[in-house]
Write a protein that holds these residues in place. Sequence first.
Motif, mmCIF file in Angstrom:
data_model
loop_
_atom_site.group_PDB
_atom_site.id
_atom_site.type_symbol
_atom_site.label_atom_id
_atom_site.label_comp_id
_atom_site.label_asym_id
_atom_site.label_seq_id
_atom_site.Cartn_x
_atom_site.Cartn_y
_atom_site.Cartn_z
ATOM 1 N N ASP A 271 0.694 -1.207 0.007
ATOM 2 C CA ASP A 271 -0.044 0.041 0.014
ATOM 3 C C ASP A 271 0.709 1.210 -0.047
ATOM 4 O O ASP A 271 0.387 2.176 -0.615
ATOM 5 N N ILE A 272 1.986 1.145 0.725
ATOM 6 C CA ILE A 272 2.809 2.504 0.823
ATOM 7 C C ILE A 272 3.820 2.610 -0.331
ATOM 8 O O ILE A 272 4.580 3.721 -0.158
ATOM 9 N N THR A 273 3.837 1.821 -1.031
ATOM 10 C CA THR A 273 4.968 1.753 -2.213
ATOM 11 C C THR A 273 4.709 2.949 -2.972
ATOM 12 O O THR A 273 5.721 3.660 -3.564
ATOM 13 N N GLU A 274 3.490 3.009 -3.593
ATOM 14 C CA GLU A 274 3.355 4.383 -4.496
ATOM 15 C C GLU A 274 3.728 5.453 -3.993
ATOM 16 O O GLU A 274 4.275 6.441 -4.505
ATOM 17 N N SER A 275 3.440 5.914 -2.590
ATOM 18 C CA SER A 275 3.531 7.195 -1.873
ATOM 19 C C SER A 275 5.343 7.256 -1.975
ATOM 20 O O SER A 275 5.618 8.320 -2.265
ATOM 21 N N LEU A 276 5.504 6.067 -1.600
ATOM 22 C CA LEU A 276 7.352 6.306 -1.538
ATOM 23 C C LEU A 276 7.995 6.399 -3.022
ATOM 24 O O LEU A 276 8.837 7.606 -2.829
ATOM 25 N N PHE A 277 7.720 5.952 -3.767
ATOM 26 C CA PHE A 277 7.898 6.207 -5.410
ATOM 27 C C PHE A 277 7.621 7.723 -5.652
ATOM 28 O O PHE A 277 8.315 8.453 -6.403
ATOM 29 N N ARG A 278 6.431 8.051 -5.335
ATOM 30 C CA ARG A 278 5.890 9.390 -5.941
ATOM 31 C C ARG A 278 6.894 10.464 -5.321
ATOM 32 O O ARG A 278 7.067 11.652 -6.006
ATOM 33 N N ASN A 279 7.352 10.323 -4.097
ATOM 34 C CA ASN A 279 7.899 11.365 -3.442
ATOM 35 C C ASN A 279 9.418 11.347 -3.935
ATOM 36 O O ASN A 279 10.063 12.441 -3.991
ATOM 37 N N LEU A 280 9.782 10.117 -4.079
ATOM 38 C CA LEU A 280 11.263 10.114 -4.674
ATOM 39 C C LEU A 280 11.439 10.661 -6.179
ATOM 40 O O LEU A 280 12.264 11.311 -6.325
ATOM 41 N N ILE A 281 10.190 10.568 -6.817
ATOM 42 C CA ILE A 281 10.359 11.029 -8.184
ATOM 43 C C ILE A 281 10.200 12.554 -8.188
ATOM 44 O O ILE A 281 10.926 13.281 -8.796
ATOM 45 N N VAL A 282 9.197 13.188 -7.232
ATOM 46 C CA VAL A 282 9.187 14.433 -6.998
ATOM 47 C C VAL A 282 10.641 15.199 -6.740
ATOM 48 O O VAL A 282 10.956 16.104 -7.255
ATOM 49 N N TYR A 283 11.085 14.341 -5.780
ATOM 50 C CA TYR A 283 12.444 15.162 -5.275
ATOM 51 C C TYR A 283 13.702 15.040 -6.454
ATOM 52 O O TYR A 283 14.069 16.170 -6.768
ATOM 53 N N GLU A 284 13.543 14.080 -7.408
ATOM 54 C CA GLU A 284 14.330 13.979 -8.389
ATOM 55 C C GLU A 284 13.915 15.093 -9.589
ATOM 56 O O GLU A 284 14.855 15.702 -10.084
ATOM 57 N N GLN A 285 12.787 15.246 -9.575
ATOM 58 C CA GLN A 285 12.143 16.324 -10.549
ATOM 59 C C GLN A 285 12.477 17.600 -10.332
ATOM 60 O O GLN A 285 12.955 18.276 -11.222
ATOM 61 N N CYS A 286 12.640 17.668 -9.045
ATOM 62 C CA CYS A 286 12.998 19.022 -8.540
ATOM 63 C C CYS A 286 14.425 19.504 -8.361
ATOM 64 O O CYS A 286 14.957 20.470 -8.645
ATOM 65 N N HIS A 287 15.269 18.200 -8.209
ATOM 66 C CA HIS A 287 16.560 18.490 -7.362
ATOM 67 C C HIS A 287 17.523 17.902 -8.195
ATOM 68 O O HIS A 287 18.674 18.237 -8.087
ATOM 69 N N TYR A 289 17.140 16.628 -11.705
ATOM 70 C CA TYR A 289 16.562 16.433 -13.202
ATOM 71 C C TYR A 289 17.398 15.784 -13.963
ATOM 72 O O TYR A 289 16.844 14.916 -14.786
ATOM 73 N N PHE A 290 18.764 16.127 -14.013
ATOM 74 C CA PHE A 290 19.703 15.614 -14.991
ATOM 75 C C PHE A 290 20.576 14.205 -14.530
ATOM 76 O O PHE A 290 21.384 14.087 -15.183
ATOM 77 N N ASP A 291 19.929 13.832 -13.247
ATOM 78 C CA ASP A 291 20.593 12.806 -12.459
ATOM 79 C C ASP A 291 19.672 11.931 -11.935
ATOM 80 O O ASP A 291 19.809 11.407 -10.956
ATOM 81 N N SER A 292 18.701 11.656 -12.767
ATOM 82 C CA SER A 292 17.462 10.969 -12.110
ATOM 83 C C SER A 292 17.277 9.487 -12.166
ATOM 84 O O SER A 292 16.950 8.969 -13.003
ATOM 85 N N TYR A 293 18.144 8.802 -11.340
ATOM 86 C CA TYR A 293 18.086 7.315 -11.080
ATOM 87 C C TYR A 293 16.748 6.810 -10.869
ATOM 88 O O TYR A 293 16.437 5.777 -11.511
ATOM 89 N N ILE A 294 15.978 7.193 -9.839
ATOM 90 C CA ILE A 294 14.865 6.494 -9.691
ATOM 91 C C ILE A 294 13.797 6.511 -10.651
ATOM 92 O O ILE A 294 13.079 5.763 -11.181
ATOM 93 N N ILE A 295 13.759 8.023 -11.259
ATOM 94 C CA ILE A 295 12.732 8.136 -12.417
ATOM 95 C C ILE A 295 13.165 7.251 -13.483
ATOM 96 O O ILE A 295 12.377 6.533 -14.408
ATOM 97 N N ASP A 296 14.331 7.055 -13.805
ATOM 98 C CA ASP A 296 14.718 6.128 -14.823
ATOM 99 C C ASP A 296 14.484 4.700 -14.601
ATOM 100 O O ASP A 296 13.970 3.916 -15.775
ATOM 101 N N TYR A 297 14.394 4.285 -13.284
ATOM 102 C CA TYR A 297 14.065 2.915 -13.117
ATOM 103 C C TYR A 297 12.430 2.901 -13.144
ATOM 104 O O TYR A 297 11.969 1.804 -13.614
ATOM 105 N N ILE A 298 11.749 3.951 -12.699
ATOM 106 C CA ILE A 298 10.314 3.512 -12.664
ATOM 107 C C ILE A 298 9.973 3.697 -14.460
ATOM 108 O O ILE A 298 9.183 2.996 -14.619
ATOM 109 N N ILE A 341 5.710 12.724 -15.789
ATOM 110 C CA ILE A 341 6.913 12.579 -15.388
ATOM 111 C C ILE A 341 7.740 13.337 -16.856
ATOM 112 O O ILE A 341 7.500 12.840 -17.900
ATOM 113 N N ARG A 342 8.893 14.170 -16.184
ATOM 114 C CA ARG A 342 9.535 14.742 -17.497
ATOM 115 C C ARG A 342 10.935 13.878 -17.399
ATOM 116 O O ARG A 342 11.644 14.222 -16.447
ATOM 117 N N LEU A 343 11.298 13.168 -18.327
ATOM 118 C CA LEU A 343 12.471 12.403 -18.391
ATOM 119 C C LEU A 343 13.525 13.470 -19.093
ATOM 120 O O LEU A 343 13.138 14.337 -20.220
#
Length: 415
Positions: A271-287, A289-298, A341-343
Amino acid sequence: MASLSASIKKKFEKLPTLSDRCCIYRVPENLYKINQNAYRPWVVSIGPFYHGDKRLFAMEEHKLRYLRSFLGRTKTYSMEDYIKTIKENGKVIRQSYAENINFTDDEFAEMVLTDSAFIIELLLRSYDSGKIEGNDRIFYKPRMIVEVIRDMKIEENQLPYFILKMLYNLAIQPNELYGDQFIDVVCKFFNVDYSSESELEIKHFVDLLRKFYLPSSPRHWTPEGLKLEFCASATELRDAGVKFVAKESKSLLDIEFNNGILAIPPLKLEDITESLFRNLIVYEQCHYYFDSYIIDYIAFLDFLINTPKDVEILVRNGIIENWLGNNEEASNLFSSLFKEIRLAGSNFYYSGICQDLKKYSNRRCNQWIALLKHNYLNHPWATISIIYAFILLILTIIQAVTGIISNIQTCPRGS
């Protein structure tokens, strides 16, 4: 015109100073609209963004109880000492947030002290669970501790790591019980392993979790970048002869492809997997962006998973442990995660694997072998039938060749 000019200049003077310390961001509106619940705390507010939220008011009393316990851990420093430390670092703490914090210095210091003490006390009670009082409303209430931990992984619900560590070091002297450093207590609480030598790089708890998930091999930067390569679905790859294997690894992101075998570390979906991934994605999108490992994994998993049948293949091979109820929910999860999501579009971490998968899948012989296995060798009796038919074919050929030879030998010479 002069008055308008003066008015604009006054606005310049009120602009907050931008700092490279900024690391705690608001969720972009386009992502927030997809699933608001995934980005909001459920039971406890940490930091200024959700401070005063009526939904979370019930936890404020528990925070004060934890603050009182925290203050009693040392006689060396008083509440005034902690407040002084926070106020001395107030400007730097404020600079960690992506928007201006409209609190007075006293209000801000009280909020930081209360939330910091709550977190530190929570970590210490978890670290030494044998000393938790039986009336503790967080550790001894169903689901409460699970939901608190979940809320501590929300990007908008963070305090800077450095102030937590600073207050911890004032209150807790290193000893055998609590380890040598704050990082020991934090890592045990979140069940992660992180090098204490790199502790200075930690910005907050979401940043810590991202660093924990980073792959063992960093991306190889190239001046021209790596083209974003799309990957076929798990079903299509299986039909092309690719074999899926669960891989033991410290990092979820350590995916490999060699000799037709795609090795992926197991992922537990709950149940909590989605929240974890979404917040990791937000952090990478904002901080990052050009080194986004979590986003690339998703993105890679989104390529693999298009239908419940794709999920079934990964579940059957031990790559996904699905606690969401059914494979359709898991399939929908990954489709939803990748929306809006913006790659970055260059230096995609899994480009090399995607290219190798495409080359392997395009080989005719691999496709034929996979088709044979899938359509004819997926049942023991089918396999036996094919072997039997093959033996009959060989025997028929041998018989025909023997007959031809016999005819040639009995045929009169010169005829």
